[in-house]
Design an enzyme around this catalytic site. Structure first.
Site, PDB file in Angstrom:
ATOM      1  CE  LYS A   1      -7.132  -3.485   5.291  1.00 23.18           C
ATOM      2  NZ  LYS A   1      -5.976  -4.222   5.067  1.00 23.18           N
TER       3      LYS A   1
ATOM      4  NE  ARG B   1      -2.383  -1.169   3.528  1.00 24.26           N
ATOM      5  CZ  ARG B   1      -1.818  -0.395   4.436  1.00 24.26           C
ATOM      6  NH1 ARG B   1      -1.851   0.926   4.307  1.00 24.26           N
ATOM      7  NH2 ARG B   1      -1.230  -0.906   5.484  1.00 24.26           N
TER       8      ARG B   1
ATOM      9  CB  SER C   1      -0.783  -3.660   7.783  1.00 23.88           C
ATOM     10  OG  SER C   1      -1.910  -2.876   7.469  1.00 23.88           O
TER      11      SER C   1
ATOM     12  NE  ARG D   1      -0.181  -8.280   2.092  1.00 27.97           N
ATOM     13  CZ  ARG D   1      -0.749  -8.130   3.289  1.00 27.97           C
ATOM     14  NH1 ARG D   1      -1.862  -8.762   3.586  1.00 27.97           N
ATOM     15  NH2 ARG D   1      -0.202  -7.333   4.185  1.00 27.97           N
TER      16      ARG D   1
ATOM     17  CE1 TYR E   1       0.407  -5.775  -2.116  1.00 25.74           C
ATOM     18  CE2 TYR E   1      -0.669  -3.747  -1.421  1.00 25.74           C
ATOM     19  CZ  TYR E   1      -0.217  -5.024  -1.140  1.00 25.74           C
ATOM     20  OH  TYR E   1      -0.415  -5.559   0.108  1.00 25.74           O
TER      21      TYR E   1
HETATM   22  P1  GTP Z   1      -2.500  -7.770   7.177  1.00 27.19           P
HETATM   23  O1  GTP Z   1      -2.996  -8.776   6.210  1.00 27.19           O
HETATM   24  O2  GTP Z   1      -1.416  -6.924   6.624  1.00 27.19           O
HETATM   25  O3  GTP Z   1      -3.592  -6.926   7.757  1.00 27.19           O
HETATM   26  O4  GTP Z   1      -1.726  -8.570   8.355  1.00 27.19           O
HETATM   27  P2  GTP Z   1      -2.220  -9.441   9.602  1.00 27.19           P
HETATM   28  O5  GTP Z   1      -2.519  -8.548  10.745  1.00 27.19           O
HETATM   29  O6  GTP Z   1      -3.272 -10.386   9.181  1.00 27.19           O
HETATM   30  O7  GTP Z   1      -0.894 -10.238  10.008  1.00 27.19           O
HETATM   31  P3  GTP Z   1      -0.528 -11.794   9.833  1.00 27.19           P
HETATM   32  O8  GTP Z   1      -1.387 -12.682  10.676  1.00 27.19           O
HETATM   33  O9  GTP Z   1      -0.462 -12.099   8.388  1.00 27.19           O
HETATM   34  O10 GTP Z   1       0.934 -11.820  10.461  1.00 27.19           O
HETATM   35  C1  GTP Z   1       1.988 -11.045   9.940  1.00 27.19           C
HETATM   36  C2  GTP Z   1       3.309 -11.602  10.373  1.00 27.19           C
HETATM   37  O11 GTP Z   1       3.377 -11.681  11.804  1.00 27.19           O
HETATM   38  C3  GTP Z   1       3.557 -13.019   9.846  1.00 27.19           C
HETATM   39  O12 GTP Z   1       4.870 -13.105   9.378  1.00 27.19           O
HETATM   40  C4  GTP Z   1       3.340 -13.895  11.061  1.00 27.19           C
HETATM   41  O13 GTP Z   1       4.106 -15.061  11.008  1.00 27.19           O
HETATM   42  C5  GTP Z   1       3.726 -12.992  12.234  1.00 27.19           C
HETATM   43  N1  GTP Z   1       2.929 -13.322  13.439  1.00 27.19           N
HETATM   44  C6  GTP Z   1       1.586 -13.479  13.515  1.00 27.19           C
HETATM   45  N2  GTP Z   1       1.186 -13.809  14.766  1.00 27.19           N
HETATM   46  C7  GTP Z   1       2.304 -13.859  15.526  1.00 27.19           C
HETATM   47  C8  GTP Z   1       2.549 -14.142  16.918  1.00 27.19           C
HETATM   48  O14 GTP Z   1       1.649 -14.424  17.703  1.00 27.19           O
HETATM   49  N3  GTP Z   1       3.840 -14.074  17.330  1.00 27.19           N
HETATM   50  C9  GTP Z   1       4.866 -13.769  16.478  1.00 27.19           C
HETATM   51  N4  GTP Z   1       6.096 -13.733  16.974  1.00 27.19           N
HETATM   52  N5  GTP Z   1       4.675 -13.514  15.155  1.00 27.19           N
HETATM   53  C10 GTP Z   1       3.413 -13.545  14.679  1.00 27.19           C
HETATM   54  C1  SPV Z   2      -3.064  -4.490   5.150  1.00 29.22           C
HETATM   55  O1  SPV Z   2      -2.086  -3.866   4.732  1.00 29.22           O
HETATM   56  O2  SPV Z   2      -3.596  -4.253   6.265  1.00 29.22           O
HETATM   57  C2  SPV Z   2      -3.632  -5.599   4.354  1.00 29.22           C
HETATM   58  C3  SPV Z   2      -3.167  -5.783   3.007  1.00 29.22           C
HETATM   59  O3  SPV Z   2      -4.516  -6.303   4.825  1.00 29.22           O
HETATM   60  S1  SPV Z   2      -3.785  -4.570   1.909  1.00 29.22           S
HETATM   61  O4  SPV Z   2      -4.959  -5.124   1.237  1.00 29.22           O
HETATM   62  O5  SPV Z   2      -2.720  -4.308   0.979  1.00 29.22           O
HETATM   63  O6  SPV Z   2      -4.184  -3.406   2.651  1.00 29.22           O
HETATM   64 MN    MN Z   3      -5.080  -5.666   6.901  1.00 30.50          MN
END
Ligand code: GTP
Ligand code: SPV
Ligand code: MN
Length: 589
Positions: free
Chosen positions: A208, A71, A250, A373, A199
């Site tokens: 979003k 983003r 994020s 992703r 992207y």
């Molecule tokens: P967006 O899609 O960008 O909104 O992200 P999200 O909030 O869904 O994050 P996601 O669950 O994809 O995790 C992002 C990163 O953080 C990944 O590389 C995970 O492996 C790491 N991660 C997630 N949960 C944990 C946790 O409980 N502990 C640690 N150490 N890392 C974590």
């Molecule tokens: C985030 O950045 O919080 C996402 C991925 O979930 S995007 O759709 O690129 O915003």
């Molecule tokens: Mn998100």
């Protein structure tokens, strides 16, 4: 295909086609046959690459321009007639000026291309929560991704024909010129224009842009909330279900928490976890005075690196069919995909996210971009909850705010009231990640994980939270968590992932009033003995450190909050009162 008859829709599409000048306009009906034919066009042009159809049926590989991998917050704007309606945390441009500027960029941008018109619904069409949109785009990646991430099909067209309103979304990849990239929102016109990016977050306009930026604006007007939150269902052995929402910025763990695998000990005790949503919640107050949530999306746009059989087996399984992988590494031997921490067996004969030959066994460089992703259908998820499909809201017991904080933030605490919880959300901060362009690892304030996604003045948004609290007779309890605290060797102190269930169960006990707590200036903290750490290799000293309020760190934290609040001309009194009390109590420690 069901014919579009709504004259307002037809006139708008005609006007946008006259501006962008495509060779033809193709309406998308979401049918398998049509999507298959369009996919084949993208395979022929090389826009998409087909992966190993035995191992990954229906899966595609997609790469974006190396400068267009996340983003772009600097180029994301909110265009309201009055600047103060966008507020101090958004980039603002006058709508007339922005339409003019972008109108020139869109003029002829689709020459020689096809314009696809995608009617879509966020939420299950016909439910109280659902909102319609139409995205016009010249990108097949967008067509195929929107068909995964949203609900596309005849029913949407029927609702448009019946006169339902819709968000007008226009996208062109144009020339991917980063100097002329804009993601512009016109909340007062229910319109989104995006140009010069390909992207996900900048171009899948239902996500979003609509579900959060336009959604939060509509929510304020109409008395509901659009939030950057996962929705998790927890059942105990009696089959009693509870639901929690979690707002983390994020790449701070929403998808992982939403799909968590309970530690064996909890499985044996009969706990079961299901996934309602992993990124966005729309919330409304029910007749019983509780808060109800739906996930308006239809798929997951998840972070690939770090996803593996141990951390998130459910996400991994979700991506084994019908998935689009973006900017990950490829294994050329068997035409599959790879990313950092997937397993210990990276391809030797591979290609990195930039398309360069890459040997994962010897190369020092990463194979996948940190913000690479997967775009996967929610129905693939082994833990998807039944409630996801009905689109009816689920009653929320707890709202969890969280961030990525190496220091200062304890593992968990509970707000003392709804208003105090709103204060905690407004004051939260997190280290930046690769999900947005810019520096990674810098602490910044990101209220409710909505800093980049709130479509109006954030002071008004805080006020909306306070007002919603007053309307609920039985509001959710609010908590704050931090899974990312590190020790002196920069190692995570808390195991995270499935073990986060231990913290959630403490929260649910607090919601029921079945467990005590320690009152601190931040909120209620667990007594160490009330966190079930059975089977966990964690020392009492580490646990004590994870739970402790570090007064010195909080003195500088308070300065940071003050600095952030200073951006605003006003804030709700409920918030400033809580802040004053925190300052006083921290100084007394
Ligand atoms: P967006 O899609 O960008 O909104 O992200 P999200 O909030 O869904 O994050 P996601 O669950 O994809 O995790 C992002 C990163 O953080 C990944 O590389 C995970 O492996 C790491 N991660 C997630 N949960 C944990 C946790 O409980 N502990 C640690 N150490 N890392 C974590
Ligand atoms: C985030 O950045 O919080 C996402 C991925 O979930 S995007 O759709 O690129 O915003
Ligand atoms: Mn998100």
């Amino acid at each position: 295909m069901t014919e579009v008859k709504n004259q307002i829709v037809l006139d708008w599409v005609k006007e946008m086609a006259e501006l962008t000048k495509p060779d033809e306009v193709v309406w998308i009906d979401g049918s398998k046959e049509q999507l298959e034919a369009i996919k084949n066009v993208s395979l022929a042009t090389g826009e998409m690459i087909e992966l190993n159809q035995e191992k990954l049926p229906g899966c595609l590989y997609y790469r974006t321009n190396p400068k267009d991998v996340a983003r772009d917050e600097k180029r994301t704007v909110i265009c309201t007639r009055r600047k103060e309606d966008a507020g101090p945390t958004n980039n603002w441009v006058d709508p007339k000026e922005m339409y003019e500027k972008m109108g020139k960029l869109f003029d002829g941008a689709m020459k020689g291309r096809t314009m696809y018109a995608i009617p879509f619904s966020m939420g299950v069409p016909g439910t109280e929560f659902a909102k319609l949109g139409i995205e016009l785009t010249d990108s097949i990646y967008v067509v195929l991704s929107m068909a995964i991430m949203t609900r596309v099909g005849a029913e949407v067209i029927e609702r448009l024909n019946a006169g339902e309103d819709f968000t007008r979304c226009l996208h062109s990849k144009a020339t991917i010129n980063e100097q002329e990239k804009y993601i512009a929102h016109f909340p007062e016109d229910n319109t989104i224009w995006s140009i010069n990016s390909a992207y996900g977050g900048n171009v899948l306009l239902g996500k979003k842009c609509l579900a959060l930026r336009i959604g939060s604006y509509l929510g304020k007007q109409e008395g509901w909330m659009a939030e950057h939150m996962l929705i998790l269902k927890i059942e105990n052995k009696e089959g009693e279900a509870k639901y929690v929402c979690g707002a983390f910025p994020s790449a701070c763990g929403k998808t992982n928490l939403a799909m968590l695998t309970p530690p064996d000990y909890f499985k044996e005790k009969g706990y079961k976890i299901s996934t309602v949503g992993d990124d966005i919640s729309w919330l409304r107050i029910g007749e019983d005075g509780r808060l109800y949530a739906v996930n308006p999306e239809n798929g997951f746009f998840g972070v690939a690196p770090g996803t593996n059989e141990k951390s998130n087996p459910n996400a991994l399984r979700t991506t084994h069919k019908g998935t689009i992988f973006t900017n990950v590494a490829r294994n050329l031997d068997d035409n599959t995909v790879w990313w950092e921490k997937l397993d210990k067996n990276p391809p030797e004969n591979g290609e990195d996210w930039l398309g360069r030959p890459w040997n994962g066994k010897t190369s020092e460089e990463k194979g996948a971009h940190p913000n690479s992703r997967f775009t996967a259908p929610a129905e693939n998820c082994p833990t998807i909850a039944d409630e996801f499909f009905t689109g009816e809201g689920v009653p929320i017991s707890a709202i969890i705010f969280g961030g990525r904080r190496a220091k200062s933030e304890p593992l968990v605490y509970q707000a003392k009231s709804w208003d105090h919880g709103v204060f905690i959300g407004s004051a939260m901060a997190s280290e930046t990640t690769a999900a947005a362009n810019g520096q990674v690892g810098v602490v910044r304030h990101d209220p409710m994980a909505m800093l980049p996604f709130c479509g109006y003045n954030m002071a008004e948004y805080f006020q909306h939270w306070i007002d919603m609290g007053k309307k609920m007779t039985n509001p959710p309890q609010i908590f704050h968590v931090n899974w990312f605290r590190t020790d002196e060797n920069d190692e995570f102190m808390w195991p995270g992932f499935g073990d986060n269930l231990r913290v959630i169960l403490w929260m649910l006990n607090r919601c029921e009033g079945s467990v005590g707590a320690v009152e601190t200036p931040l909120g209620y903290e667990p007594k160490a003995e009330d966190l079930d750490v059975h089977g966990l290799d964690i020392s009492p000293e580490t646990l004590e450190k994870l739970l402790r309020v570090d007064a010195e760190a909080w003195k500088s934290e308070i300065n940071g909050i003050q600095e952030f609040y200073d951006k605003f001309e006003w804030l709700p009194k409920e918030i400033t009162d809580c802040f004053e009390r925190l300052k006083k109590e921290i100084n007394e420690i």
